[in-house]
Design an enzyme around this catalytic site. Structure first.
Site, short mmCIF file in Angstrom:
data_model
loop_
_atom_site.label_atom_id
_atom_site.label_comp_id
_atom_site.label_asym_id
_atom_site.label_seq_id
_atom_site.Cartn_x
_atom_site.Cartn_y
_atom_site.Cartn_z
N ASN A 1 0.85 -1.19 0.00
CA ASN A 1 0.00 0.00 0.00
C ASN A 1 0.89 1.24 0.00
OD1 ASN A 1 0.61 0.73 2.84
ND2 ASN A 1 -0.54 -1.13 3.31
N ASP B 1 -4.36 -6.47 4.48
CA ASP B 1 -5.43 -7.34 4.98
C ASP B 1 -5.34 -8.75 4.40
OD1 ASP B 1 -6.71 -5.40 6.59
OD2 ASP B 1 -7.66 -4.54 4.81
N LYS C 1 9.34 -16.72 -10.57
CA LYS C 1 8.67 -15.58 -11.20
C LYS C 1 7.59 -16.08 -12.15
CE LYS C 1 9.40 -11.55 -14.14
NZ LYS C 1 10.36 -10.78 -14.95
N PRO D 1 -3.17 -12.21 9.47
CA PRO D 1 -3.52 -12.10 10.89
C PRO D 1 -3.87 -10.66 11.25
CG PRO D 1 -1.15 -12.35 10.61
CD PRO D 1 -1.77 -12.62 9.28
N ASP D 2 -4.80 -10.49 12.15
CA ASP D 2 -5.21 -9.17 12.63
C ASP D 2 -4.39 -8.86 13.87
OD1 ASP D 2 -6.51 -6.97 13.78
OD2 ASP D 2 -8.41 -7.52 12.85
N ILE D 3 -3.32 -8.12 13.70
CA ILE D 3 -2.36 -7.89 14.78
C ILE D 3 -2.98 -7.05 15.90
CG2 ILE D 3 -0.11 -6.90 15.37
CD1 ILE D 3 0.73 -7.52 12.46
N PHE E 1 -4.94 2.55 14.70
CA PHE E 1 -5.21 3.57 13.68
C PHE E 1 -6.27 3.03 12.73
CE2 PHE E 1 -1.57 5.65 15.26
CZ PHE E 1 -1.51 6.93 14.70
N LYS F 1 -12.22 -4.51 17.46
CA LYS F 1 -10.86 -4.98 17.77
C LYS F 1 -10.64 -5.11 19.27
CE LYS F 1 -9.53 -4.35 13.38
NZ LYS F 1 -9.15 -5.40 12.44
#
Length: 397
Positions: free
Chosen positions: A208, A276, A286, A303-305, A323, A341
């Site tokens: 991103n 995500d 490649k 994983p959702d840290i 955040f 969360k």
């Protein structure tokens, strides 16, 4: 500065020991008193005479020097300093520290001390990457030992990678930060920053636009208030802040492991823009164009840290800050994310392209707590970080 501070410097046996001579000089320039301890292996790389001349003090080497035992004793020597610095910290010294061995003066001092300890690792890249060294590193971090470096670069052995001892001025900054007086002195805070790179094949990845600027500013602001900061960063555009423990990662899985290794902490600030999703079964080679058409990529959830740490039943930080980077219905999505969360605070920001915030120098956030939302004006990312650090300091009093 370090006027009036007493540093006990343990010099391990590695080629990086030559940097310890400059480190002594830099510490003394800033007013610190340096008491040197030279390991037997260290004498193969620097001489006691050169160390003593720069420190302006006798070099301690032998655990069984009866004269020194009568004058001071290894127990007292281990406790009169404000900070114990091990530079270079070889793989052998780290292993001794992690396992509690005490078979020479250096390892005995480290086991007997009740003074904060900082290490500057230095070793061959393969030794650094070895599972045993990484296990020992995790143990030492868990014991509250500060780590500065290692850096990545060319090795004396001809290899390249992480393992170079941090430069003397980097260590000095870390020492100054560790000994700084401030409202967060004695607090250990984890900060995640930057994007993650999720591989598609060996040359392509999903990422991103996060630059890591806000996370780096937060790490700097917390360190400036005296916190010991563990800074876990993905491949960011901006360099990490000075005076913090830097842990570099690539993927979300890497970041989760690094976060878990850093615990326990007093607070965690999760500013990283973690991907995500990842490609399920990334190709080891490649991917090539084919007459059969476009390749099919299957995705798996990362994983959702933030959720993992927020909902820990044991060892959860006392304050967890997340955040929420959103492009629409910012406050509603952020408030829902905080509830979902389980974090204590969440900072919501609008990262729509027209705001220029993602990758830019400014930010505009709303702090959402159990008391509701609090709008902050648009300001530079360092100003946002300073304000957040002050709020964290007040919350941890």
């Amino acid at each position: 500065m370090l006027a009036g501070k007493h540093i006990l410097l343990i010099i391990g046996g590695g080629i990086a020991a030559f940097k310890s001579l400059d480190l002594i000089r830099r510490l003394r320039e800033r007013g610190a008193e340096v008491t040197p301890v030279l390991t037997r292996a260290g004498t193969e790389f620097v001489t006691p005479l050169s160390v003593s001349a720069l420190a302006g003090k006798k070099v301690f080497r032998d655990l069984f020097d009866l004269g020194d035992e009568a004058e001071m004793g290894h127990i007292q020597l281990s406790r009169v300093a404000d900070l114990v610095v091990v530079a270079p910290a070889t793989a052998d010294l780290m292993a001794k520290m992690a396992q509690g061995h005490a078979d020479d003066l250096a390892s005995t001092l480290l086991l007997a001390t009740d003074t904060p300890v900082m290490i500057a690792p230095a070793m061959n890249v393969r030794m650094w990457d070895h599972a045993a060294t990484q296990r020992n590193l995790a143990v030492l971090r868990g014991d509250g030992i500060s780590v500065v470096g290692p850096n990545e670069g060319d090795m004396a052995c001809g290899e390249f990678g992480p393992g170079r001892m941090a430069e003397p001025l980097e260590i000095v900054v870390a020492v100054e930060t560790r000994l700084a007086d401030g409202p967060l002195k004695g607090k250990r805070i984890l900060v995640t920053s930057g994007p993650t790179h999720e591989p598609i094949d060996p040359v392509r990845y999903i990422a991103n636009r996060s630059s890591g600027a806000q996370g780096a500013a937060i790490g700097q602001a917390l360190a400036a208030l005296g916190a010991e900061v563990i800074f876990v960063t993905g491949p960011a555009d901006v360099p990490p802040p000075a005076g913090v423990q830097v842990v570099r990662v690539q993927t979300a899985d890497d970041m989760l492991r690094a976060v878990q290794d850093a615990l326990p902490v007093d607070a965690g600030v999760f500013a990283a823009a973690v991907a995500d999703w990842r490609v399920e079964g990334a190709s080891a080679e490649k991917l090539k164009k084919s007459k059969d058409g476009l390749p099919t990529l299957r995705f798996a959830e990362n994983p959702d840290i933030l959720k993992t740490v927020s909902q820990m039943s044991e060892g959860r930080p006392g304050l967890v800050v997340g955040f929420a980077a959103e492009t629409q219905d910012v406050l509603a999505h952020a408030a829902a994310k905080r509830t979902r969360k389980g974090c204590d605070w969440i900072l919501a920001n609008d990262v729509s392209p027209e705001t220029g915030i993602m990758g830019g120098s400014e930010n505009a956030v709303t702090l959402i707590t159990a008391d509701g939302p609090e709008d902050w004006p648009r300001m530079g990312k360092q100003a946002v970080a300073d304000k957040l650090a002050a709020r964290i300091a007040a919350a941890l009093e």
